[in-house]
Design a protein around this motif. Sequence first.
Motif, mmCIF file in Angstrom:
data_model
loop_
_atom_site.group_PDB
_atom_site.id
_atom_site.type_symbol
_atom_site.label_atom_id
_atom_site.label_comp_id
_atom_site.label_asym_id
_atom_site.label_seq_id
_atom_site.Cartn_x
_atom_site.Cartn_y
_atom_site.Cartn_z
ATOM 1 N N PRO A 74 46.723 -50.998 -47.897
ATOM 2 C CA PRO A 74 47.210 -52.102 -48.753
ATOM 3 C C PRO A 74 46.879 -53.454 -48.131
ATOM 4 O O PRO A 74 46.863 -53.601 -46.896
ATOM 5 N N PHE A 75 46.602 -54.451 -48.969
ATOM 6 C CA PHE A 75 46.408 -55.798 -48.457
ATOM 7 C C PHE A 75 47.670 -56.290 -47.779
ATOM 8 O O PHE A 75 48.791 -56.030 -48.251
ATOM 9 N N ALA A 76 47.502 -56.996 -46.676
ATOM 10 C CA ALA A 76 48.650 -57.536 -45.947
ATOM 11 C C ALA A 76 49.259 -58.704 -46.716
ATOM 12 O O ALA A 76 48.561 -59.456 -47.412
ATOM 13 N N GLU A 77 50.568 -58.849 -46.626
ATOM 14 C CA GLU A 77 51.294 -59.908 -47.335
ATOM 15 C C GLU A 77 51.552 -61.082 -46.401
ATOM 16 O O GLU A 77 51.917 -60.915 -45.233
ATOM 17 N N LEU A 78 51.360 -62.303 -46.917
ATOM 18 C CA LEU A 78 51.643 -63.497 -46.127
ATOM 19 C C LEU A 78 53.109 -63.596 -45.753
ATOM 20 O O LEU A 78 53.461 -63.999 -44.646
ATOM 21 N N GLU A 79 53.966 -63.221 -46.674
ATOM 22 C CA GLU A 79 55.413 -63.241 -46.426
ATOM 23 C C GLU A 79 55.952 -61.830 -46.564
ATOM 24 O O GLU A 79 55.717 -61.163 -47.572
ATOM 25 N N GLN A 80 56.688 -61.397 -45.571
ATOM 26 C CA GLN A 80 57.226 -60.042 -45.607
ATOM 27 C C GLN A 80 58.732 -60.071 -45.397
ATOM 28 O O GLN A 80 59.264 -60.992 -44.832
ATOM 29 N N GLN B 24 46.926 -70.583 -53.162
ATOM 30 C CA GLN B 24 47.825 -70.624 -54.316
ATOM 31 C C GLN B 24 49.217 -71.109 -53.900
ATOM 32 O O GLN B 24 49.822 -71.949 -54.574
ATOM 33 N N ALA B 25 49.722 -70.575 -52.793
ATOM 34 C CA ALA B 25 51.051 -70.959 -52.312
ATOM 35 C C ALA B 25 51.081 -72.436 -51.916
ATOM 36 O O ALA B 25 52.068 -73.144 -52.162
ATOM 37 N N ILE B 26 49.992 -72.907 -51.318
ATOM 38 C CA ILE B 26 49.932 -74.312 -50.899
ATOM 39 C C ILE B 26 49.926 -75.236 -52.113
ATOM 40 O O ILE B 26 50.710 -76.190 -52.196
ATOM 41 N N TYR B 27 49.040 -74.961 -53.072
ATOM 42 C CA TYR B 27 48.849 -75.891 -54.189
ATOM 43 C C TYR B 27 49.834 -75.692 -55.337
ATOM 44 O O TYR B 27 50.117 -76.632 -56.084
ATOM 45 N N ASN B 28 50.378 -74.501 -55.477
ATOM 46 C CA ASN B 28 51.341 -74.267 -56.562
ATOM 47 C C ASN B 28 52.793 -74.410 -56.120
ATOM 48 O O ASN B 28 53.653 -74.808 -56.908
ATOM 49 N N ASP B 29 53.052 -74.078 -54.844
ATOM 50 C CA ASP B 29 54.436 -74.043 -54.379
ATOM 51 C C ASP B 29 54.716 -74.971 -53.198
ATOM 52 O O ASP B 29 55.825 -74.971 -52.660
ATOM 53 N N GLY B 30 53.702 -75.712 -52.755
ATOM 54 C CA GLY B 30 53.901 -76.622 -51.648
ATOM 55 C C GLY B 30 54.153 -75.942 -50.317
ATOM 56 O O GLY B 30 54.777 -76.534 -49.429
ATOM 57 N N ARG B 31 53.659 -74.717 -50.135
ATOM 58 C CA ARG B 31 53.940 -73.952 -48.934
ATOM 59 C C ARG B 31 52.828 -74.104 -47.899
ATOM 60 O O ARG B 31 52.211 -73.123 -47.464
ATOM 61 N N ALA B 32 52.577 -75.327 -47.467
ATOM 62 C CA ALA B 32 51.571 -75.561 -46.431
ATOM 63 C C ALA B 32 51.942 -74.890 -45.115
ATOM 64 O O ALA B 32 51.078 -74.631 -44.273
#
Length: 395
Positions: free
Chosen positions: A389-395, A314-322
């Motif tokens: 809790p699920f781990a977050e990609l960005e913290q 989602q981050a890659i395709y919606n926000d360009g966060r490759a």
Amino acid sequence: MKTQVAIIGAGPAGLLLGQLLTVAGIDNIILERRSADYVLSRIRAGVLEQGTVDLLREAGVDTNLDAHGLVHDGFDIAFAGERVRIDLAGLTGGKHVTVYGQTEVTRDLMNARQSLGASTYYQAEDVQPQAIDTDSPYVTFIHEGEQYRLDCAYIAGCDGFHGVSRSCIPEDRLKTFEREYPLGWLGVLSDTPPVAEELIYATHERGFAMCSMRSPSRSRYYIQVPDTESPDNWSDEAFWAELKRRLPEPVADTLVTGASIEKSVAPLRSFVAEPMQHGRLILLGDAAHIVPPTGAKGLNLAVSDVNTAYRLFQAIYNDGRADLLERYSATCLSRVWKTERFSWWMTANLHKFSATEDFDTRMQQAELGYYLGSKAGRATIAENYVGLPFAELEQ
């Protein structure tokens, strides 16, 4: 042939990732070396963490789960002649687990994928990820005798411990950690009512036992056996007799027995591969890690990877966060190792490893006595059982 994400493996991890991506408008194709019927024939666990249920809801596959899933607010540990209840809801602020078979999860995801018209190639042969170190990876495979090339931007390896995906990571980059236990679980599935409304984990001088269920009329029971044991050595009568010996007497007295409809031995092992990402390839589920069944974490840990992969795409395709691709492995592994710890702890303390009363036996007894006799100890068990809790990609 072209897609955005090529998914190798149509087990629950691959199907759930595909469902989430399809709903989010991210194109994907799934390749599975087995037939759909074979995938559905696998008998697996069915205790779903709170986070797993929440993600299935997000994927829109919760109708049958809500209709047939059994919500459990606790479970019992039988130890030293007593049953101690782990009050999941009371110790975790209302969280619980849901008993719903992995086969049913898989069937729901298959039906949802078919209804959306998303592509799955079953009985795909010689599946091979290619050029994963480049910006233009692809997958080659054979289907119905015809050779295919699937161009994609990313490859998700959900093809299990024996799949091809993990082997694509260079040996000089891949490090594995493993522990094999000298025991297995002899499991019996029967069309009999469960002996209790909630699961029972029992530690006994003859070995571990577990009482579980699939529905109000279908039960799943296990006993600890040597890892070399064959289910053919056990008649139904012998299994039930041994199970009763290991359960508290009031439980054994109410056990309803019957003909087994499935009987198998599951080995116990812990395994982790690092890293879980190389180039444009990411690993999910058993392709990257295995936990013993004690604690019911296998499917749930795979779903945790799916959650991370889904948020990544989602981050890659919606926000360009490759750039977040490089954080995938560390993000997953932070939760993987904590979950491995819990499964290891449950396995190490509930099973019998020695024929004599030795130091380790006494330590098991002291460990269980401390945790079960302390509210803080029971809370630690509960928060791990319902799922961290699920781990977050960005913290």
